[in-house]
Write a protein that holds these residues in place. Structure first.
Motif, mmCIF file in Angstrom:
data_model
loop_
_atom_site.group_PDB
_atom_site.id
_atom_site.type_symbol
_atom_site.label_atom_id
_atom_site.label_comp_id
_atom_site.label_asym_id
_atom_site.label_seq_id
_atom_site.Cartn_x
_atom_site.Cartn_y
_atom_site.Cartn_z
ATOM 1 N N UNK A 128 45.798 70.780 79.080
ATOM 2 C CA UNK A 128 46.258 70.485 80.362
ATOM 3 C C UNK A 128 45.391 70.816 81.460
ATOM 4 N N UNK A 129 44.742 72.037 80.997
ATOM 5 C CA UNK A 129 43.609 72.427 82.216
ATOM 6 C C UNK A 129 42.274 71.824 81.958
ATOM 7 N N UNK A 130 42.105 71.053 81.167
ATOM 8 C CA UNK A 130 40.672 70.394 80.924
ATOM 9 C C UNK A 130 41.024 68.838 80.612
ATOM 10 N N UNK A 131 41.256 68.075 81.488
ATOM 11 C CA UNK A 131 41.807 66.776 81.356
ATOM 12 C C UNK A 131 40.659 65.889 81.224
ATOM 13 N N UNK A 132 39.545 66.296 81.285
ATOM 14 C CA UNK A 132 38.277 65.567 81.061
ATOM 15 C C UNK A 132 37.783 65.694 79.467
ATOM 16 N N UNK A 133 38.369 66.635 78.789
ATOM 17 C CA UNK A 133 37.964 67.029 77.579
ATOM 18 C C UNK A 133 38.945 66.306 76.615
ATOM 19 N N UNK A 134 38.421 65.779 75.641
ATOM 20 C CA UNK A 134 39.437 65.206 74.386
ATOM 21 C C UNK A 134 39.817 66.461 73.444
ATOM 22 N N UNK A 135 41.089 66.549 73.059
ATOM 23 C CA UNK A 135 41.339 67.696 72.050
ATOM 24 C C UNK A 135 41.896 66.888 71.067
ATOM 25 N N UNK A 136 41.701 67.572 69.732
ATOM 26 C CA UNK A 136 42.537 67.138 68.597
ATOM 27 C C UNK A 136 43.379 68.128 68.115
ATOM 28 N N UNK A 137 44.571 67.763 67.480
ATOM 29 C CA UNK A 137 45.228 68.806 66.710
ATOM 30 C C UNK A 137 45.788 68.210 65.315
ATOM 31 N N UNK A 138 45.140 68.889 64.067
ATOM 32 C CA UNK A 138 45.669 68.442 62.932
ATOM 33 C C UNK A 138 46.910 68.864 62.520
ATOM 34 N N UNK A 139 47.895 68.105 61.894
ATOM 35 C CA UNK A 139 49.221 68.217 61.366
ATOM 36 C C UNK A 139 50.253 68.647 62.381
ATOM 37 N N UNK A 140 50.134 68.235 63.537
ATOM 38 C CA UNK A 140 51.074 68.287 64.590
ATOM 39 C C UNK A 140 51.038 67.350 65.434
ATOM 40 N N UNK A 141 52.314 66.778 66.087
ATOM 41 C CA UNK A 141 52.322 65.827 67.066
ATOM 42 C C UNK A 141 53.362 66.131 68.266
ATOM 43 N N UNK A 142 53.201 67.504 68.293
ATOM 44 C CA UNK A 142 54.116 68.025 69.485
ATOM 45 C C UNK A 142 53.249 68.241 70.708
ATOM 46 N N UNK A 143 51.907 68.119 70.594
ATOM 47 C CA UNK A 143 51.002 68.470 71.814
ATOM 48 C C UNK A 143 50.399 67.214 72.578
ATOM 49 N N UNK A 144 51.340 66.147 72.489
ATOM 50 C CA UNK A 144 51.064 64.748 73.156
ATOM 51 C C UNK A 144 50.826 65.001 74.463
ATOM 52 N N UNK A 145 49.466 64.403 74.982
ATOM 53 C CA UNK A 145 49.126 64.252 76.357
ATOM 54 C C UNK A 145 47.936 63.164 76.182
ATOM 55 N N UNK A 146 47.523 62.442 77.550
ATOM 56 C CA UNK A 146 46.412 61.563 77.411
ATOM 57 C C UNK A 146 45.333 61.814 76.928
ATOM 58 N N UNK A 147 45.035 63.278 76.791
ATOM 59 C CA UNK A 147 43.748 63.680 76.313
ATOM 60 C C UNK A 147 43.750 64.160 75.091
ATOM 61 N N UNK A 148 44.920 64.113 74.274
ATOM 62 C CA UNK A 148 44.988 64.659 72.856
ATOM 63 C C UNK A 148 45.177 63.777 71.953
ATOM 64 N N UNK A 149 44.661 63.863 70.641
ATOM 65 C CA UNK A 149 44.988 63.021 69.658
ATOM 66 C C UNK A 149 45.721 63.925 68.559
ATOM 67 N N UNK A 150 46.840 63.390 68.195
ATOM 68 C CA UNK A 150 47.822 64.030 67.240
ATOM 69 C C UNK A 150 47.312 63.605 65.795
ATOM 70 N N UNK A 151 46.950 64.268 64.872
ATOM 71 C CA UNK A 151 46.099 63.840 63.694
ATOM 72 C C UNK A 151 46.849 64.381 62.561
ATOM 73 N N UNK A 152 47.886 63.376 62.048
ATOM 74 C CA UNK A 152 49.006 63.630 61.247
ATOM 75 C C UNK A 152 48.859 62.686 60.231
ATOM 76 N N UNK A 153 49.632 62.885 58.881
ATOM 77 C CA UNK A 153 49.570 62.161 57.731
ATOM 78 C C UNK A 153 50.838 62.108 57.195
ATOM 79 N N UNK A 154 50.937 60.987 56.400
ATOM 80 C CA UNK A 154 52.153 60.785 55.436
ATOM 81 C C UNK A 154 52.029 61.618 53.982
ATOM 82 N N UNK A 155 51.834 62.925 54.317
ATOM 83 C CA UNK A 155 51.719 63.801 53.194
ATOM 84 C C UNK A 155 52.819 63.335 51.941
ATOM 85 N N UNK A 156 54.072 62.989 52.309
ATOM 86 C CA UNK A 156 54.812 62.796 51.328
ATOM 87 C C UNK A 156 54.450 61.688 50.281
#
Length: 358
Positions: A128-156
């Motif tokens: 939220x403080x760096x809107x021009x930077x792209x962020x990625x988070x592995x194994x979580x989909x709660x940090x959703x924002x326009x500049x965030x990619x939530x990288x998750x998997x069907x581990x099951x």
């Protein structure tokens, strides 16, 4: 917005190959700089490079973190951009994670990637403080924002294949599952494994155990806890053990090798990890998830000027998860291979839906 992980088999293979180098790179310091790629950076890319912050266990876990590192290294090489990877600290707070990601973003790294669900709150705050930077988070989909990619998997799904393999390989009709920490993410691994075992034979006994209730207790980074857990399950009669426990999985695998039973690895193809070479003959296979490919794809999207955002989910249908078959002993077990291949096809075709909870 939702995306699926999309990559060719050549990219996945290259990332897997780079994981060999990652296994020898454990660091005790909290901040290390990766070797910078040679040559000019990608045309149109204005960032300083890739910023990568590791999960519990850090680089050298022969599993989750090393897969992310391998994806980062391949991206650095292919796109000729530098990168910086940063280690976690024991007993750190969420504020420490926020500070780590903030420092990477302030320095100009783009994308900035947090490896592991524990970075969820920090990614949400810093993005939220760096809107021009792209962020990625592995194994979580709660940090959703326009500049965030939530990288998750069907581990099951990958875990289901591990369960099928275990059920076909066991001679005692007795198998085991060991989770690192008792959290919803690892429940997905257990649920898929149990369903896979029972799809073959509902009479097979399944031992289940979680090493700790919280990450702070060391469930993901204590090989001794993994070893003790495996020892108990083997003593109870299990002859195939699947561990989803990060660095603790090394203890599970070493104990399985010592007691001459099968182990099933997780996240990376652990049969091929050099640091586990002494135990590889006891690694039946691994339920893999292409963390490295997800990291690579995110970097590529930023370099191309079309950064991914929203939920990016890996599955069997897009090679985001799978079951490795590199052990020649596994390949020689025709009935096991056939059962796993059929299970994979059934999931992709929609004939089998894998549960995420038991």
């Amino acid at each position: 917005m939702r995306h699926r992980i999309s990559r060719g088999t050549q990219v996945a293979a290259a990332v897997a190959a780079l994981a060999f180098a990652a296994t020898a790179c454990g660091e005790s310091s909290t901040s290390t700089k990766t070797p910078e790629a040679s040559g000019s950076s990608a045309a149109g890319y204005s960032g300083k490079g890739i910023g990568l912050a590791y999960d519990i266990g850090g680089k050298g876990d022969q599993s989750f973190n090393d897969a992310a590192y391998a994806g980062m290294q391949k991206a650095m090489t292919d796109f000729k951009i530098p990168g910086r990877d940063v280690e976690p600290q024991d007993g750190e707070s969420d504020a420490d994670k926020v500070q780590r990601l903030t420092q990477l973003a302030q320095a100009g790294y783009n994308p900035v990637i947090g490896v592991g669900y524990i970075y969820g709150p920090a990614v949400k705050e810093v993005a939220a403080k760096f809107p021009n930077t792209t962020f990625g988070i592995v194994d979580d989909e709660t940090a959703q924002a326009k500049n965030v990619a939530d990288l998750v998997f069907h581990e099951e799904q990958g875990s289901y294949l591990a369960g099928v393999a275990a059920a076909k390989a066991t001679k005692k009709k007795h198998v085991g599952f060991i989770g690192g920490v008792n959290i919803p993410l690892i429940h997905k691994f257990e649920a898929g494994f149990v369903q896979g075992v029972q799809s073959v034979d509902k009479t097979i006994k399944i031992e289940t155990q979680y090493l700790t209730e919280t990450p702070a207790e060391g469930g993901f980074n204590s090989p001794d806890k993994g070893k003790a857990g495996a020892s108990g399950q083997i003593e109870a009669g299990a002859d195939v053990i699947y561990g989803a426990a990060g660095l603790s999985g090394q203890g599970i695998i070493s104990e399985a090798a010592a007691k001459k039973v099968w182990a099933i690895g997780v996240d990376s193809d652990q049969y091929s990890q050099k640091a586990l070479a002494a135990y590889k003959d006891s690694i039946l296979g691994s339920a893999t998830k292409n963390v490295g490919g997800a990291v690579y794809d995110l970097v590529k999207s930023v370099v191309d000027g079309k950064p991914l955002s929203g939920v990016v989910r890996g599955s069997l249908s897009n090679d985001g998860v799978g079951f490795s078959d590199t052990n020649p002993k596994y390949k020689a077990m025709a009935d096991v291979v056939a059962a796993v291949d059929q299970a994979k096809k059934d999931i992709i075709d929609g004939k089998v839906t894998v549960k995420t909870t038991k």
